[in-house]
Design an enzyme around this catalytic site. Structure first.
Site, PDB file in Angstrom:
ATOM      1  N   ASN A 297      19.003 -30.018 -55.068  1.00 12.25           N
ATOM      2  CA  ASN A 297      18.312 -30.324 -56.326  1.00 12.25           C
ATOM      3  C   ASN A 297      19.329 -30.378 -57.451  1.00 12.25           C
ATOM      4  O   ASN A 297      20.099 -29.449 -57.644  1.00 12.25           O
ATOM      5  CB  ASN A 297      17.270 -29.234 -56.603  1.00 12.25           C
ATOM      6  CG  ASN A 297      16.303 -29.638 -57.690  1.00 12.25           C
ATOM      7  OD1 ASN A 297      16.703 -30.182 -58.718  1.00 12.25           O
ATOM      8  ND2 ASN A 297      15.039 -29.369 -57.478  1.00 12.25           N
ATOM      9  N   CYS A 302      13.383 -32.584 -57.579  1.00  7.58           N
ATOM     10  CA  CYS A 302      12.602 -32.311 -56.371  1.00  7.58           C
ATOM     11  C   CYS A 302      11.619 -33.438 -56.097  1.00  7.58           C
ATOM     12  O   CYS A 302      11.313 -33.739 -54.959  1.00  7.58           O
ATOM     13  CB  CYS A 302      11.878 -30.983 -56.498  1.00  7.58           C
ATOM     14  SG  CYS A 302      10.762 -30.936 -57.896  1.00  7.58           S
ATOM     15  N   HIS A 549       6.626 -28.473 -59.215  1.00  9.22           N
ATOM     16  CA  HIS A 549       7.592 -28.609 -58.139  1.00  9.22           C
ATOM     17  C   HIS A 549       6.993 -29.518 -57.075  1.00  9.22           C
ATOM     18  O   HIS A 549       5.799 -29.456 -56.802  1.00  9.22           O
ATOM     19  CB  HIS A 549       7.900 -27.227 -57.570  1.00  9.22           C
ATOM     20  CG  HIS A 549       8.950 -27.248 -56.498  1.00  9.22           C
ATOM     21  ND1 HIS A 549      10.155 -27.867 -56.684  1.00  9.22           N
ATOM     22  CD2 HIS A 549       8.962 -26.735 -55.236  1.00  9.22           C
ATOM     23  CE1 HIS A 549      10.885 -27.724 -55.563  1.00  9.22           C
ATOM     24  NE2 HIS A 549      10.169 -27.053 -54.688  1.00  9.22           N
ATOM     25  N   ASP A 566      11.540 -28.868 -48.538  1.00 16.35           N
ATOM     26  CA  ASP A 566      11.481 -28.299 -49.888  1.00 16.35           C
ATOM     27  C   ASP A 566      12.907 -28.196 -50.422  1.00 16.35           C
ATOM     28  O   ASP A 566      13.585 -27.192 -50.238  1.00 16.35           O
ATOM     29  CB  ASP A 566      10.822 -26.919 -49.835  1.00 16.35           C
ATOM     30  CG  ASP A 566      10.598 -26.321 -51.222  1.00 16.35           C
ATOM     31  OD1 ASP A 566      11.064 -26.923 -52.211  1.00 16.35           O
ATOM     32  OD2 ASP A 566       9.973 -25.254 -51.325  1.00 16.35           O
TER      33      ASP A 566
END
Length: 1212
Positions: A297, A302, A549, A566
């Site tokens: 990131n 994201c 997020h 993630d």
């Protein structure tokens, strides 16, 4: 204090109480932002994946080195106390260092504890809750303390609080002490800031941590459904002991009395906290555990990472990207195809997470773009359009269309005549409603829902005139890869803001779009194609409308195994986690304290599906294809394998670093090359000298053989000196190595020479040369011999250069070497020269005459000292030089600063550069700018400083003479910028600062026109003065017309300004100031007449029917006692000059708090406006319902524009 005293360099502890540290924390959540942190680093860039913020955190250092040199004590300044081989001050930062978001106050204000709280334990047992280790609990309650609970905090006199920070009382959850921290006026932002804080963090044992899921809410005390609630989760520890939301909600909403968040000046805050099992985020090896790697990131990327993973795991798409033509000469940072190829290759073959900076650079993004969260749906469209364009004319042309393009047919079919109009359109994704739909099928039903065009809304058929008709959409064909964008974000017309729809919304593992005999398909659709789809990926948005997020659940091979991507972390997940848990809705946690009589403990699921990707069953073998190295261009494989090899070499080097020492060897040749070009003070930049990576166990004498090979200097002619960092911050050769030291291993020698830095050993190689310029053995070094280095200064050329070094006798005098120095400089033997010792250069330059009559010892000279010399100047000749002597030149070099100036109107482009001095005062800086711009009056220049983090101008310009020096203009907390923005004003800045500038929209009484006027008046002026000034600028309907000033916000009138009100506090940044003539009718109101607000409105078809959207210009209107609606309509139509045909379609309603009550022509209008107990007159008005025919700006351009609404742009 004698200069010979070689006291070791004392690593003084910095007194940094109150120092503000800011970190570019990785994140993408406007959501999670820390208000403070304890840290033992000054500035860092974190790259975490979970639970941090996109905040920009900053350093403010008010500390000083205790016991540092006294500024006026020459003897102390000249101290050369050393610690050998020390490379930097080891200043210790106070453990109480505070953190503020960008633009923080310089000093913390008093904290205030307000015990207005009702603690209501809710008692649920959250899923997967585990007791935290006893070592991490302090003062845990011995009673059954629930692992989750709700805390309510009622804050009275909220608007009158005069403290920056406000803490609630302490409450217990999960055996831990917690409290809520708020910034009532915002943590340096125009939003309420609110955090959950570990109340006893300062007393907890070393290494403590705890993990909690929590939500914070500001209760709407009028309409509970408008309560603002945000949730997140965080692993709290000593460095991150509070967590929450810097931009929780706009202050303009919070303090607006009509919104319902402050009632009787009381604010109600709720915290729902559930203590969770601690997760070790960093020990996870994604490649080892799953076979896949994540993406790093960059700050707020994201949303991009989740999309890139989804596209990468469509192998047909990946193969097409690999086959886009690129060449070995392309630069990934300037080529989107090559950057995407590089990224996909690394995702396929790398063992660790992959960076995306090359790709975002190829987009033309700067750092600011990477810290700006965008919408994943928008990025998907923009990226696919860009790739489609880049694929044109190549072997993969049309791939985007083949994968993602479907078609639907818009039709309008007349009911009573044989007429049908159709239009075929393509789509790459479908936007499906979530609101009011229980699942994907319900959304498709709504998508193809037939609308009847009848009554006032009849369809105009070409040869048949106005006709009743059916309007709708049917699908001609669906694409192999179906991308469904779920409309989780919608505009709330009552709250006048975007909101996130967190309702439960189900989506199937298999989606059959042929159901019910193909009800979604048009008559000409190809029915032989089976539109049965299987779910490939689920993109999730966790958070609220202001930020959040993104992550993705993907099953790359369409097997039963799902994976969660993630950012850097990839984990295996089951189907329930990927599907059911992403439906949204509410999660009710089970009761754990049945003895408590309380309501169920519910969490709204703020994490829910946002985008779905389905792959058609018949096409899955083609789309989920094999992609191997033969699909990758050879030049790309070679390039990327080299990158991987280099990365592996560096990794191996890093892993073996403890076995090696880096030895940096400086020589005379380095000093000649650097001094006067890159280096002016001291002797050398050690990062630019030859370095050797030597095994620690190797003997130093063997290292000398390496040096002999490298430089061609035989061993017997080499002598090495250790460098020392002196207490006055200079860095000089200190003493030669002794034979016993040279017999040691490299590792032992480094330990002896430098305990502060474990990696490097810095040496100076002394080589003496004979008359034939061949190396000779070095002379014997005794205490009496002093090694001095010499620089020559030429005031004509303003040039400094290195000319060599000499050994001198301590009891000798400078006069002994003057002839030799003249020879080294190329001067005549008897030229008179002046000598200066370069003593120090931080924080200021100290360079003083060397007394030629004293001995070298008498001048306090010793090994490693630097002498600068120049020809002696006659007093009259010195005036012709800018910097006649060495100290003046060094002071100039130390303070010179090249500043890049940019026009405030074009903040991305450098317009010109000026060389200034850091010592320049305010007047000198603006005079320099005015000179360059050929502007006579420098006071018309206004400067604005630069924000080093956002790469944007700071919001506030520099006030006239508001700073002392240029350095004050350029400093941005711990960084020094070299950018200033300028603007040329039409009046001098001092005069402007004494004025208040207001933009007032004047609405003409008889003409349909609005003119914006800029009013400038002294700050102590009143509204009456504004009106008088305005009268001189506008055209009035008659000379005696009276004006009034109104505050209009989102098409409602909130205030009529009294004439005596001071203008200093009027804010026209967020709302419109409107001036208008007062109608004669209003001046002669009868005792029973009423002056009411009249607003235009329309119902939002996508929302509940009770919700309305205001538009157009609001106005006041006199309603007479007993007047019917029919009579009122006549007067309103006349006032607005609306044609009969159009006005006949208008409906009039009485609205109270946004709810319309439609009126009949016979209704007595004044009877509706009897109540006085409303919050504000603007919430009770006469509404004119009709369509808005005036083109208006999009909501993205509204004042309350949020970061995720900013448009995504790919520039290249």
């Amino acid at each position: 204090m004698g200069k010979k005293h070689k006291a070791p360099l004392v690593m003084e502890k910095m007194n940094l109480a109150g120092r503000k540290i800011n970190v570019f924390a990785d994140k993408d959540r406007d959501m999670d932002k820390r208000s403070s942190m304890t840290s033992n680093i000054a500035v860092a860039t974190q790259e975490k994946g979970a639970g941090s913020s996109s905040s920009l955190l900053e350093v403010q250092d008010n500390g000083s080195l205790m016991g540092n040199e006294a500024k006026n004590d020459k003897t102390f300044d000249r101290q050369h106390a050393i610690q050998v081989q020390s490379t930097s001050d080891e200043s210790i930062i106070s453990p109480n260092d505070g953190v503020q978001e960008e633009g923080g106050e310089e000093a913390e204000e008093d904290e205030m504890l307000v015990p207005h709280a009702d603690f209501v334990p809710e008692g649920p047992q959250p899923m997967e809750v585990a007791p935290v280790e006893a070592t991490n609990t302090v003062d845990a309650q011995t009673v059954d303390d629930p692992p989750s609970a709700r805390f309510t905090w009622t804050i009275e006199n909220f608007s009158r609080l005069n403290t920056k920070k406000l803490y609630s009382e302490v409450f217990f959850v999960g055996g831990y002490k917690w409290r809520v921290l708020t910034f009532p006026k915002g943590n340096n932002v125009e939003h309420l800031s609110m955090y959950l804080d570990v109340a006893d963090s300062t007393t907890l044992p070393y290494g403590w941590s705890r993990y909690a899921q929590f939500s914070l809410s500001v209760i709407n005390q009028i309409h509970s459904k408008f309560t603002v609630r945000k949730d997140t989760q965080h692993q709290f520890n000593a460095r991150e002991s509070d967590w929450g939301f810097t931009s929780f909600m706009p202050l303009s909403e919070l303090y607006d009395p009509g919104r319902g968040y402050l009632v009787n000046d009381t604010c109600v805050v709720e915290a729902d906290v559930a203590v969770r099992k601690i997760v070790d985020y960093w020990s996870h090896d994604s490649k080892k555990e799953t076979g896949y790697v994540g993406l790093k990131n960059q700050g707020a990327t994201c949303y991009m990472n989740s999309l890139l993973q989804t596209l990468y795991h469509i192998p047909y798409f990946r193969k097409a990207v690999y086959h886009m033509p690129t060449t070995e000469n392309d630069n990934p940072s300037g080529s989107i195809p090559l950057a995407l190829q590089s990224l996909f290759y690394k995702l396929q073959y790398s063992d660790t997470s992959v960076a995306t900076k090359e790709l975002t650079k190829s987009f033309g993004w700067d750092t600011y773009d990477s810290f700006m969260q965008h919408d994943v749906q928008e990025l998907n469209r923009v990226l696919c359009e860009k790739l489609e364009d880049k694929m044109k004319g190549t072997v993969v042309e049309g791939t985007i269309q083949q994968l993602f393009e479907g078609h639907h047919m818009n039709y309008i079919e007349c009911i009573n005549v044989d007429y049908k109009s159709t239009r075929k359109e393509s789509f790459y994704d479908l936007q499906l409603d979530v609101k009011g739909c229980k699942d994907v099928y319900a959304s498709f039903d709504k998508y193809v829902e037939v609308e009847r065009l009848e009554g006032d809304n009849k369809y105009h058929a070409e040869q048949y005139g106005l006709q009743d008709a059916r309007k709708g959409v049917l699908f001609t064909d669906f694409p192999p890869v179906l991308q469904l964008q779920l409309k989780r974000f919608e505009y709330d017309f009552i709250r006048d803001t975007m909101v996130k729809i967190n309702d439960r919304y189900e989506f199937p593992l298999q989606l059959d779009l042929d159901i019910e005999n193909g009800k979604y398909l048009s008559p000409d659709a190809d029915r032989s194609v089976r539109n049965l789809y299987t779910l490939h990926s689920v993109l999730v948005h966790s958070g609220g409308v202001h930020g959040g997020h993104y992550y993705a659940y993907i099953r790359p091979t369409l097997s039963d195994q799902w994976f969660k991507f993630d950012d850097e972390r990839v984990t295996k997940e089951d189907m329930k986690r990927a599907l059911e848990e992403q439906y949204g809705g509410e999660e009710e946690l089970p009761q754990t304290n049945p003895g408590f009589n309380n309501s169920p403990f519910k969490f709204t699921k703020y994490s829910n599906a946002y985008m779905l990707v389905y792959i058609r069953e018949n096409d899955k073998d083609k789309i989920i294809c094999n992609v191997d190295e033969k699909d990758i261009a050879e030049h790309l494989r070679i390039r990327l394998k080299k990158e991987q090899e280099e990365k592996e070499r560096k990794r191996k080097e890093k892993a073996e670093a403890h076995l090696y020492t880096i030895i940096k060897v400086a020589r005379d040749e380095d000093l000649v090359q650097q001094i006067g070009r890159e280096v002016y003070f001291d002797l050398v930049d050690h990062d630019k000298v030859r370095s050797f990576r030597i095994q620690k166990q190797l003997s130093f004498n063997l290292f000398k053989e390496e040096v002999a090979k490298e430089f061609g200097i035989p061993l017997q002619f080499q002598r090495f000196w250790l460098w020392a960092k002196r207490q006055n911050h200079t860095y000089r050769p200190n003493r030669p190595l002794t034979p016993p030291e040279e017999a040691q291993s490299v590792g032992q020698l480094r330990e002896v020479s430098n305990k502060a830095n474990n990696a490097e050993l810095k040496l100076f190689l002394e080589v003496e040369h004979g008359l034939d310029l061949q190396p000779i053995p070095p002379p014997e070094k005794t205490k009496e011999n002093i090694l001095l280095f010499f620089k020559i200064y030429d005031p004509i050329k303003e040039e400094l250069r290195y000319v060599g070094r000499l050994f001198v006798k301590g009891n000798g005098k400078p006069t002994d070497i003057l002839t030799k120095l003249n020879e080294m400089a190329g001067f005549a033997p008897d030229d008179e020269i002046d000598l200066f010792e370069e003593i120090k250069f931080e924080p200021t330059v100290m360079c003083e005459y060397v007394d030629k009559k004293l001995s070298f010892r008498g001048n306090q000279l010793e090994d490693g000292d630097v002498i600068c010399f120049q020809k002696s100047l006659q007093s009259q000749s010195s005036e012709q030089f800018r910097y006649p002597i060495v100290p003046a030149f060094l002071d100039y070099v130390h303070n010179r600063q090249v500043v890049r100036f940019r026009s405030l109107e074009k903040p991305k482009d450098d317009e010109f550069c000026l060389e200034l001095s850091k010592k320049n005062n305010y007047d000198e800086v603006v005079e320099s700018v005015a000179r360059h711009l050929v502007l006579e009056d420098p006071s018309k220049i206004r400067l604005t400083p630069h924000n080093c983090y956002s790469q944007q101008p700071k919001p506030q310009p520099i006030k006239y003479r508001g700073v002392d020096r240029l350095t004050d203009m350029l400093v941005h907390y711990n960084q020094i910028s070299d950018i200033l923005y300028y603007e040329v004003l039409d009046i001098p800045l001092p005069e402007l600062q004494g004025l208040k500038t207001l933009k007032v929209a004047f609405h003409h009484a008889t003409k349909d026109e609005v003119v914006i006027h800029t009013i400038r008046l002294p700050k102590q002026s009143t509204v009456g003065d504004v009106i008088n000034d305005l009268k001189t600028k506008v055209e009035l309907s008659h000379p005696d017309a009276e004006l009034r000033l109104l505050e209009v916000f989102y098409h409602k009138i909130y205030k009529i300004f009294p004439h005596h009100e001071k203008i200093e506090n009027i804010n026209d940044q967020y709302w419109t100031l409107r001036a208008e003539e007062i109608p004669e009718e209003e001046k002669s109101l009868g005792p029973l007449d009423r002056l009411v607000h009249v607003y235009h409105f329309m119902k939002d078809p996508a929302q509940n029917q009770a919700q309305v959207q205001n538009f157009g210009d609001p106005f006041f209107f006199v309603i007479h006692e007993g007047e019917t609606l029919a009579e009122v309509k006549v007067r309103i139509q006349k006032k607005l000059q609306v044609p009969d045909e159009e006005f006949s379609k208008w409906k009039l309603a009485f609205l109270n708090l946004g709810r319309p009550e439609y009126l009949q022509d016979t209704d007595i209008v004044s009877s509706r406006f009897q109540r006085r107990d409303v919050y504000g007159a603007w919430e009770q008005y006469l509404g004119l319902e009709h369509s808005d025919n005036v083109p208006k700006r999009s909501y993205a351009a509204s004042q309350n524009r949020h970061t995720f609404e900013k448009p995504v742009r790919i520039y290249n």
